[in-house]
Structure formats: C-alpha cells, structure tokens
Design an enzyme around this catalytic site. Structure first.
Site, PDB file in Angstrom:
ATOM      1  N   THR A 189      18.922 -23.289   9.774  1.00 44.00           N
ATOM      2  CA  THR A 189      18.907 -25.142   8.810  1.00 44.00           C
ATOM      3  C   THR A 189      19.943 -25.557   8.999  1.00 44.00           C
ATOM      4  OG1 THR A 189      17.121 -24.305   7.841  1.00 44.00           O
ATOM      5  CG2 THR A 189      17.974 -26.162   6.772  1.00 44.00           C
TER       6      THR A 189
ATOM      7  N   GLY B  36      23.853 -21.230  10.932  1.00 47.45           N
ATOM      8  CA  GLY B  36      24.904 -21.640  11.012  1.00 47.45           C
ATOM      9  C   GLY B  36      25.758 -21.310   9.714  1.00 47.45           C
ATOM     10  N   ALA B  37      26.260 -22.010   8.603  1.00 42.00           N
ATOM     11  CA  ALA B  37      27.242 -21.376   7.370  1.00 42.00           C
ATOM     12  C   ALA B  37      28.004 -22.523   6.749  1.00 42.00           C
ATOM     13  CB  ALA B  37      27.549 -20.347   7.551  1.00 42.00           C
TER      14      ALA B  37
ATOM     15  N   GLY C  38      23.786 -22.268   1.923  1.00 45.56           N
ATOM     16  CA  GLY C  38      22.702 -22.852   1.169  1.00 45.56           C
ATOM     17  C   GLY C  38      22.984 -24.403   0.859  1.00 45.56           C
ATOM     18  N   GLY C  39      23.939 -24.734   1.549  1.00 46.68           N
ATOM     19  CA  GLY C  39      24.666 -26.587   1.514  1.00 46.68           C
ATOM     20  C   GLY C  39      23.423 -26.684   1.988  1.00 46.68           C
ATOM     21  N   GLY C  40      22.563 -26.534   2.787  1.00 50.27           N
ATOM     22  CA  GLY C  40      21.128 -27.489   3.007  1.00 50.27           C
ATOM     23  C   GLY C  40      19.818 -27.040   1.967  1.00 50.27           C
TER      24      GLY C  40
ATOM     25  N   GLU D  45      16.542 -18.406   4.574  1.00 48.38           N
ATOM     26  CA  GLU D  45      17.272 -18.246   5.586  1.00 48.38           C
ATOM     27  C   GLU D  45      17.576 -16.151   4.943  1.00 48.38           C
ATOM     28  OE1 GLU D  45      20.394 -22.125   6.020  1.00 48.38           O
ATOM     29  OE2 GLU D  45      20.482 -21.000   4.859  1.00 48.38           O
TER      30      GLU D  45
HETATM   31  O1  LIG Z   1      23.038 -23.010   4.700  1.00 44.84           O
HETATM   32  C1  LIG Z   1      23.109 -23.517   5.407  1.00 44.84           C
HETATM   33  C2  LIG Z   1      21.397 -24.544   5.078  1.00 44.84           C
HETATM   34  O2  LIG Z   1      20.559 -23.970   3.709  1.00 44.84           O
HETATM   35  C3  LIG Z   1      23.543 -24.209   6.458  1.00 44.84           C
HETATM   36  O3  LIG Z   1      23.156 -23.275   7.499  1.00 44.84           O
HETATM   37  C4  LIG Z   1      25.020 -24.607   6.328  1.00 44.84           C
HETATM   38  O4  LIG Z   1      24.632 -26.012   5.673  1.00 44.84           O
HETATM   39  C5  LIG Z   1      25.798 -25.316   7.095  1.00 44.84           C
HETATM   40  O5  LIG Z   1      25.441 -26.499   7.801  1.00 44.84           O
HETATM   41  P1  LIG Z   1      25.649 -27.080   8.690  1.00 44.84           P
HETATM   42  O6  LIG Z   1      25.892 -26.849   9.969  1.00 44.84           O
HETATM   43  O7  LIG Z   1      25.075 -28.384   8.896  1.00 44.84           O
HETATM   44  O8  LIG Z   1      27.124 -27.401   8.509  1.00 44.84           O
END
Ligand SMILES: O=C(CO)[C@H](O)[C@H](O)COP(=O)(O)O
Length: 232
Positions: free
Chosen positions: A28, A84-85, A97-99, A105
């Site tokens: 995500t 992603g991370a 977990g930013g998203g 995940e």
């Molecule tokens: O952990 C996540 C979502 O829960 C994403 O992988 C993480 O936030 C990175 O997001 P992005 O690729 O938009 O920077």
C-alpha cells in the site's frame, strides 16, 4: 529525477523479481501503487500472477487496472510481497504504516516467502524513528492503551508526543476498524525491544516496526536503483 520517478525506478527493479505464476502480496502507498501500475502492464501482456492486496485502497487500484486478486484465505501462502516503507535502516528494519495499512501489510508479509521493500532514498536512515511510529490500537480503552504505551516507552528511555491520527471527519479508522496512534519518539536505538514491549500491550493491535521481515530493499536515487540485502 523527481520523487515519483525514483519510486518508479524502485518498482521496476522489484518487478524483475516477479515470476510468471507467482502468488504476490501487494503493498500500500504511492510507491506500491507504481508497482501495481507496472505489474498491470505486464498482466495485460499475458503475464500471470495472483495478488493479495494489503488494503482496500490497493484492491481498488488492482481491480481498476485488471490485476487479478484473491483473498489471503484463498491464497494463504505467498511467494513474494512487494511493499513500500516510511523508513528503512541498514539492517532492513522498517517503519511502516504511514498509509494506515500496517496490520494487513504485516500479516501479508508474514505469509510470504520473501518481502521486497521499494523506496526512494529519502526513506533510508541510520536509525529508525525520525518518522513517527504508527501504532494500531483498538478503539476500546484508548486512554489506558495510550498510558501503557507511554509506560513501556519510558522504560526504554523513549518519550515524545503520541497523537491519535485524524482524517477529515474525525479519528482515522483502518480497514480493520481500529485507530492509529503516531508516536514521535525520535531515535529508536533498540527497535527489537520496543517491538516486543508494544506487542505485550493488549490494546495494541499491531505496530509499524517490521523487523526481520524484508529480505531485500530496493532504494532508488537520482543515479538509479540499488539493492540492499538483509544479513540474515
Ligand atoms: O506502510 C505504508 C502504508 O501503510 C506505506 O508503505 C508507507 O507509508 C510508504 O508509503 P509511500 O510509498 O506513499 O511513501
């Protein structure tokens, strides 16, 4: 090269690890979405994969672009997850977990033979913690859970603001119906200890420290993508 181009480079490099017929966990976030777009092009050309999405948001994009999906119950053992991370350290410990999708995940990554993390180089850090750690909590007993988090953090010499994530119309709610506390601890010198302490709090559903999960990290910068391998 701008940030989006770097994400695309990392996603392209991850796609090279995907083989015809694989059962894939699909992450995500904006970087994972670049991976989905590239994967969809290959699928349109006849490449066969079955994907398990890590969020409703990813599921919607996959459906829109024609990437075949299954539930994790239908495909309980996966070959590879690409995700992603928010932060990646040299030992490939992650903050995610930013998203807001960290629970699914982590479940999907744990059900996978291998996890590959894709990111632009802004995510690479020496020590985790500049990015606030997302902690998914049950809405019941939120105040007690928050106090328990403060207590275990203090035992480990950590402190900082714990803020309940908001969305437009109130508390942010995850796909699983939980809330997220973003913990701004700053530098986290012992991520393993924090992870196990947080896991011991009943109201904590999951947290965004992913330890010993990623096998490879593909990090893209202006000069292209490079691969970091976990030393395990
Ligand atoms: O952990 C996540 C979502 O829960 C994403 O992988 C993480 O936030 C990175 O997001 P992005 O690729 O938009 O920077």
């Amino acid at each position: 090269m701008d940030a989006r181009e770097m994400k695309i480079k990392a996603a392209e490099a991850a796609l090279a690890h995907v083989e015809d017929g694989m059962r894939l966990g699909i992450g995500t976030g904006s970087t994972a979405e670049e991976f989905v777009r590239l994967l969809a092009e290959k699928v349109a050309g006849g490449f066969r994969v079955e994907g398990v999405p890590t969020s409703e948001r990813t599921a919607r994009l996959c459906v829109e672009l024609g990437v075949p999906l299954k539930s994790l119950d239908e495909l309980p053992a996966l070959d590879l997850t690409v995700d992603g991370a928010d932060e990646v350290d040299p030992a490939l410990r992650l903050i995610k977990g930013g998203g807001g999708a960290l629970l699914r995940e982590k479940i999907v990554a744990a059900a996978s033979e291998r996890m590959i993390v894709i990111a632009d180089e802004s995510k690479l850090v020496d020590t985790l913690g500049a990015y606030a750690l997302p902690i998914e909590v049950n809405p019941f007993g939120l105040v007690s859970t928050r106090m328990a988090i403060e207590k275990v953090a203090a035992r480990l010499g950590l402190s900082g603001e714990l803020s309940l994530r908001q969305s437009g119309d109130g508390e942010f709610t995850t796909d699983g119906g939980h809330h997220i506390i973003d913990a701004s601890f700053g530098r986290i010198p012992d991520a393993e200890a924090l992870s196990s302490e947080l896991n011991s709090i009943p109201g904590v559903v999951e947290h965004g420290l992913f330890i010993n999960m990623a096998a490879l990290a593909i990090i893209a910068g202006p000069a292209g993508a490079r691969t970091l391998q976990a030393n395990r």
